[in-house]
Design an enzyme around this catalytic site. Sequence first.
Site, PDB file in Angstrom:
ATOM      1  N   SER A 365      35.462  29.973  66.009  1.00  0.00           N
ATOM      2  CA  SER A 365      34.742  30.932  66.850  1.00  0.00           C
ATOM      3  C   SER A 365      33.991  30.127  67.891  1.00  0.00           C
ATOM      4  O   SER A 365      33.137  29.305  67.552  1.00  0.00           O
ATOM      5  CB  SER A 365      33.760  31.766  66.026  1.00  0.00           C
ATOM      6  N   ARG A 366      34.302  30.349  69.164  1.00  0.00           N
ATOM      7  CA  ARG A 366      33.673  29.551  70.218  1.00  0.00           C
ATOM      8  C   ARG A 366      32.255  30.012  70.520  1.00  0.00           C
ATOM      9  O   ARG A 366      31.549  29.359  71.272  1.00  0.00           O
ATOM     10  CB  ARG A 366      34.538  29.575  71.485  1.00  0.00           C
ATOM     11  N   VAL A 367      31.841  31.148  69.963  1.00  0.00           N
ATOM     12  CA  VAL A 367      30.448  31.593  70.097  1.00  0.00           C
ATOM     13  C   VAL A 367      29.605  30.936  69.006  1.00  0.00           C
ATOM     14  O   VAL A 367      28.473  30.527  69.227  1.00  0.00           O
ATOM     15  CB  VAL A 367      30.355  33.134  70.023  1.00  0.00           C
TER      16      VAL A 367
END
Length: 525
Positions: A365-367
Amino acid sequence: MPLKNADQFSTIIKAKIEKYAKGATISEEGKVISIGDGIANVTGLDNVMLNELVQFENGSFGMALNLEADFVGVVMLGEFENINENSIVKRTGKVVSVPVGDTLLGRIVDPLGNAIDGKDAIVAEKFMPIEKIAPGVMARQSVTQPLETGILSIDSMFPIGKGQRELIIGDRQTGKTTVALDTILNQKGKDVYCVYVAIGQKNSSVAQLVRTLSAKDALAYSVVVSSTASDIPALKYIAPYTGVTIAEEWMSKGKNVLIIYDDLSKHAVAYRTLSLLLRRPPGREAYPGDVFYLHSRLLERACRLNDENGGGSITALPIIETQAGDISAYIPTNVISITDGQLFMMASLFNAGQRPAIDAGLSVSRVGSAAQIKCIKQMSGSLKLELAQYRELDAFSQFGSDLDAETKKILEHGKRVMLMIKQPQNQPLHQVDEAVMLLTVKERLIKWIPMENFDNFKTQLLVHIQKSPLRAELEKKLEFDKELTDKWIADLKQFIKTYILSIKDYDISKYGLESELNQVEAKKK
């Protein structure tokens, strides 16, 4: 009154023409020059717009998709068997639009917004065009609020935030739709509207999903856009745009929306079919036939708006089906590059009984932790590392049985972690309960539980957490401070002692539990 010159005469004539033009309705008609495979080539519609709805003399509608110099390529959105050459086609002057608003909640609609659930027709006050430019960068804000999936492994390792686009990718029959469905079920009571778009699914699969939503009281805050396998390609093509248009109306009013596209692989196939029939490039070659543009303009419409624009959000969970786990193929790489992370569903994990079968190595998850509440963030920091160590040593241990004590310890702990993040479908968890479950992992409290009793232990642990007086305090703080952590550890150790003493023939001295529990008792006194 005599006219002084020709200029005055022409001014009067122009004024008269304008007066009549205002009250006149200009109707533009064309004729079909060829039709086949759901594509009609029409001549005579010189001023037709891209995506405009046109009507054939049999009452069916089509959408103008190819604007050529001599003719217009129209994709049929209804019956076309009784349309022939020279059939009359009329412009409607409207681009393809669908009904939006709260009247759609609890309904199942087709890609044109017509009800297909056997209930009354949808009477909407507002219609919106299905194609729209995505909000610009300045209209957006960072993703900081968690969208709770209720799935322990996702909320802890790959958190999804409101406004994020997280791809669910994997082979056929690996539990992709189940993850999306559980996320919808977990939005109950959280003021999040849900849109599920079925593209090319079996009718029976959609009916089963609707039954599950209805049984869990989730249909009240959801809408299902269904374009099944038997529908013509044009309906499958517009289905996801219909779904995001419905979602955008709620986002514009400051609401949070979750949208599932199930799945975009079938969407790409439908679009490729249309492209080939329209004789436009179907691959990466050029606009407008580019498949990357097809999905990028769809997924870019998912975002979190800033407060000046209402603060609403659309969280998108597109689904992609891979062939033999190949995520480097054409469509998967397209969508991976557009989204903010992916959940990779691994067939070997699924076949081994791990549910959900999420591969902690390929998923991301890049968040990240920006979309986690603090207590989850505190407890999940080392989880991915522990699973990575376990996977590596587990593969290594297959080649030999002579393992040192430390390796055995990591393997034993890893097996229990895998069991802890295993979760039955349609049973999402509250984030506070997840945080306490993660505490048992972080503090290695699960090492005392026999493998064969682990499923029963998890059930009992969840009941204990929900009844514990400490839960209300954690729910209020959403953070583990030193005092609260110590209280929970003491409470959990006591529960574990009670639990294992109830197991027949359990050797309490096996893991050194007795001495640790005695220390807890001594501290209490």
